[in-house]
Design a protein around this motif. Sequence first.
Motif, short mmCIF file in Angstrom:
data_model
loop_
_atom_site.label_atom_id
_atom_site.label_comp_id
_atom_site.label_asym_id
_atom_site.label_seq_id
_atom_site.Cartn_x
_atom_site.Cartn_y
_atom_site.Cartn_z
N GLU A 43 -56.91 92.50 18.14
CA GLU A 43 -58.27 92.90 18.49
C GLU A 43 -58.28 93.93 19.61
OE1 GLU A 43 -61.47 92.97 17.14
OE2 GLU A 43 -61.69 90.79 17.26
N GLY A 78 -54.10 84.28 8.00
CA GLY A 78 -55.51 84.59 7.74
C GLY A 78 -56.09 83.85 6.56
N ARG A 100 -56.68 81.38 11.26
CA ARG A 100 -57.20 82.75 11.20
C ARG A 100 -57.46 83.36 12.58
NH1 ARG A 100 -61.29 81.85 8.07
NH2 ARG A 100 -59.93 81.91 6.22
N PRO A 101 -57.91 82.60 13.58
CA PRO A 101 -58.12 83.21 14.90
C PRO A 101 -56.85 83.84 15.49
CG PRO A 101 -59.25 81.09 14.79
CD PRO A 101 -58.42 81.20 13.54
N LYS A 110 -56.93 87.52 14.58
CA LYS A 110 -58.25 88.15 14.74
C LYS A 110 -58.08 89.65 14.97
CE LYS A 110 -62.47 87.92 17.51
NZ LYS A 110 -63.12 87.33 18.72
N GLY A 111 -58.87 90.43 14.27
CA GLY A 111 -58.79 91.88 14.40
C GLY A 111 -57.97 92.53 13.31
N ASN A 137 -58.49 92.65 10.22
CA ASN A 137 -59.35 93.33 9.24
C ASN A 137 -59.85 94.68 9.74
OD1 ASN A 137 -60.93 91.95 11.20
ND2 ASN A 137 -62.72 92.10 9.91
#
Length: 484
Positions: free
Chosen positions: A255, A279, A285-286, A289-290, A292
């Motif tokens: 992120e 993910g 998933r956290p 993060k980022g 995507n």
Amino acid sequence: MSQSEGDNETLDPGDWNEIRELGHRMLDDVFDDLERVRSRHVWQRLPDSAKASLKVSAPRSGESLEDVYESYRENVEPYALGNRHPKFWGWVIGGGTPVGMLADMLASSMNTNAGGFEQSSAYVEKQVIDWFKEVFGFPAEATGLLVTSGSAANLTCLTVGRDAVLGSVEAGLAEMVKKPYVYASEQVHNSVDKAMGVLGLGRTALRKVRTHDDYSMNTGHLRDLIRSDRDSGARPVMVVATAGTVATGAIDDIETIADICEEEGLWLHVDGAFGAMAGLSDDLRPLVKGMNRADSLAFDLHKWMSVNFDAACVIVRNAEKHMQSFAVQGSYLAALPGGVAVGGYLFSDLGIDLSRGFRALKAWMSIKSYGFDKYARMIEKNVAQAKYLAHIVEKEESLELAAPVPLNIVCFRYVKEGASADELDEINQNILVRLQEDGLAVPSGVRIGGKFALRVANVNHRSTRADFDDLVRDVVRIGDELIR
């Protein structure tokens, strides 16, 4: 031989019933091997007799397929790497599945060139790419394709990033004046170093960013490097963030890196070789993060999804940039108003290969058969098993963790009070060799902080907690024997 006799010669069998019978036997043998894989040694060294059988002169005439198969059963099949076994944790290598094996057989029977055109393989591959865009949160207009490996996926993505930022696809790098720099952590996979050389950027142009104590990228140092390089007249191009470093499983702060890339106008590539699959899990998933937000993403299917080798994936956010790097027109590939070339997808416009195997079928069949939810459970299981292994290592007086365990990789060492650093390195190397040579388990080795450690990379859907109990007992037993 007369002309008519030669004209009728083919590579098909003379007796279809005979080859059908042998084929059924092969399939039965394969299922028996997979069903009983736990009872076998994880790995065993090739004997001299097997090596000798593979050093013969080129055959000028053929032998019966049954004899060839017997040679395979005796000299080839028993001596593979061992990654089908539940106690294989060396490197990051998936164990495959029966579904993937059957899909490979079907794809081979079709024997199609999956480079594109109006055929089913193109639509199957497009479906697989669309699924991953959906589950990883990429826009529908993003492009992608399947390639052989994470290394090939990284090379493909870095090619697009280089061309998108530098505009070098037509003129090449010869007209460039400023030094192009790419940034990645000290823990980046060596495929990125290789790609820098292949792309003509040069390996010295890969700026290695310092890491924190948990081996994730130090984003403060990244900012400093980019700014100092700009001030010196260099041209920052892109940043490679890693989701799951190969040594310890560390995950960069994607992120924050995405924010830096937006501020600096740099391409963001994420090497998610195995860590991207976190993910798929709501709980994990956290950690990614980022991801995507990446301009390009590379990940393997033959690692944590256990799709049979080989299968990796590329996703690129900007379709136009993707095609600019690889789409080269040829009259022999032009679309026609009908027939085979009427439409479809030309995956050859998205990568270096024009001729491509139908590897998408095993991905498509596996995902349809198991579903992403089951893959998520397998990934969560592996992470929980890694935490369990770390726990029992910490409880054992003669073992110590060599690195944090953020995901599914556990690095640990045998230790003994009074032994020197060099002695402990030698003992741990010998423990690793004994584990492998005795067929007990296959971890790999890694050097962390200057110390040699055993590395368990758990992407194995067949492993159970009992397997890790066995591993710890064997490591302690062998270590105690060596220290004596």
